[in-house]
Write an enzyme that holds these catalytic residues in place. Sequence first.
Site, PDB file in Angstrom:
ATOM      1  N   GLU A   1       0.796  -1.231   0.000  1.00 34.22           N
ATOM      2  CA  GLU A   1       0.000   0.000   0.000  1.00 34.22           C
ATOM      3  C   GLU A   1       0.829   1.281   0.000  1.00 34.22           C
ATOM      4  O   GLU A   1       0.417   2.302   0.567  1.00 34.22           O
ATOM      5  CB  GLU A   1      -0.971  -0.008   1.187  1.00 34.22           C
ATOM      6  CG  GLU A   1      -1.911  -1.200   1.175  1.00 34.22           C
ATOM      7  CD  GLU A   1      -2.801  -1.284   2.407  1.00 34.22           C
ATOM      8  OE1 GLU A   1      -2.738  -0.363   3.251  1.00 34.22           O
ATOM      9  OE2 GLU A   1      -3.543  -2.271   2.537  1.00 34.22           O
TER      10      GLU A   1
ATOM     11  N   GLU B   1      -6.560 -10.391  -1.621  1.00 38.66           N
ATOM     12  CA  GLU B   1      -7.404 -10.161  -0.443  1.00 38.66           C
ATOM     13  C   GLU B   1      -8.853  -9.988  -0.891  1.00 38.66           C
ATOM     14  O   GLU B   1      -9.419  -8.903  -0.805  1.00 38.66           O
ATOM     15  CB  GLU B   1      -6.923  -8.937   0.339  1.00 38.66           C
ATOM     16  CG  GLU B   1      -5.467  -9.036   0.773  1.00 38.66           C
ATOM     17  CD  GLU B   1      -4.996  -7.840   1.590  1.00 38.66           C
ATOM     18  OE1 GLU B   1      -5.865  -7.117   2.140  1.00 38.66           O
ATOM     19  OE2 GLU B   1      -3.781  -7.623   1.683  1.00 38.66           O
TER      20      GLU B   1
END
Length: 411
Positions: free
Chosen positions: A201, A311
């Site tokens: 991220e 995810e």
Amino acid sequence: MKKFKIRKLMARVLALALVFSTFFMVSKVDANAASYNLMETYGAKYGYSGNCVHTHMLRDSRIVNAIKKDSNIVTLGNEMKPDYLLGSRQATLISVDEAKRLGYYIPSNYKERYVPKIDFRTVDEAVKICYENGLKMRGHTLVWHSQTPTWLFRENYSGNGRFVNTATMDARLEFYVKSVMGHFYSGKYGSTLVYWDVCNETLHAQNSGWEAVYGSNKTNAVYVKKAFNYAYQVLEQYKLTNSVKLFYNDYNTYMEVNDVIKLVNYINQGKKVCAGVGMQSHLGTGFPSVDYYTNALNSFLRAGFEVQITELDITNKGDYDLNNYAYRLFKNINAAKKNGGNISCITWWGPSDAETWIRNEKPLIWSNIGVAKPAYDEVVKAFTETFGNPGSFTPQPTITPQPTPTPSGQT
């Protein structure tokens, strides 16, 4: 009178036959839909079908056996993140000499007298259980702006210290990446770890310690490139470059396609060390649309990246809504795979609606561990409609890493 009774009897027989035949057909359809699991379909074709777990789940053999029916790889939800390995509140410091005795990697340019102790106990337990059960693991994650102690970036490893300079942080970063990876690959169960989310991220980091030290240029983040190079050097040391792969992992990648491509290309300038993109896929039936999502997927594939869906969960308005979205999503993913796309793993973010980080949303295809929802059948149907039933296609082989340290060792 007799004719009437006979006709009435025949009508009952026909009605009963219709009921039985309808029941048989419904049962047959349901049986076909549920006759294949994710390992027989996605695991066989893509190489890996995965799920997110926590160590306490792995301690229960019933849960492990249920997960193994649909998965051959797991990701620890928290236990491998820096906060958990280092401790979030304050550093437990040990001398460099003690660190060397423990097998930590100490870079030649490391000038400090102490390093933070790394607590491997919980993650070691998880890796051992996976090894004993034939499960692989994704290393998640080494570098992240969240769930990383602030003291890692400050002088004397103190939360009240000033931010260190880039040279000091370079040495700390190399120490951490190589010590963590080396710990596993120098041990008995190193073959369990086949993928790593080296950086997580980065494009969404704000006011982080990484930016305080290195600046905030996200698509040319120097520390990200260095982290990948350090991680790749570990793979070279243990002769794992052909069996273990490194990924950049991020969410909302469908909104930032160009920036993701720029960052990965920057990481790979001079030498390819990042295999590709982990597409965190926290989706909703309202957004993103299936086409919007798969346009991003295909963009990464066209860029030459290996793609892993890391995810996956889908917020929804109920079973019908989830069923429809999941079917269309996987039809598109499977079409990309069938067209030659290098998609090698699909990981659901939780083994059931009872074990999800998204409360009250029921975003998964299991209501409880081992109990499939109708959406599960839709995901399988999307597969068999694209590739056929198991046995009609060639399974994707997987490689088990065999860590072999080179004479270079550790400094």
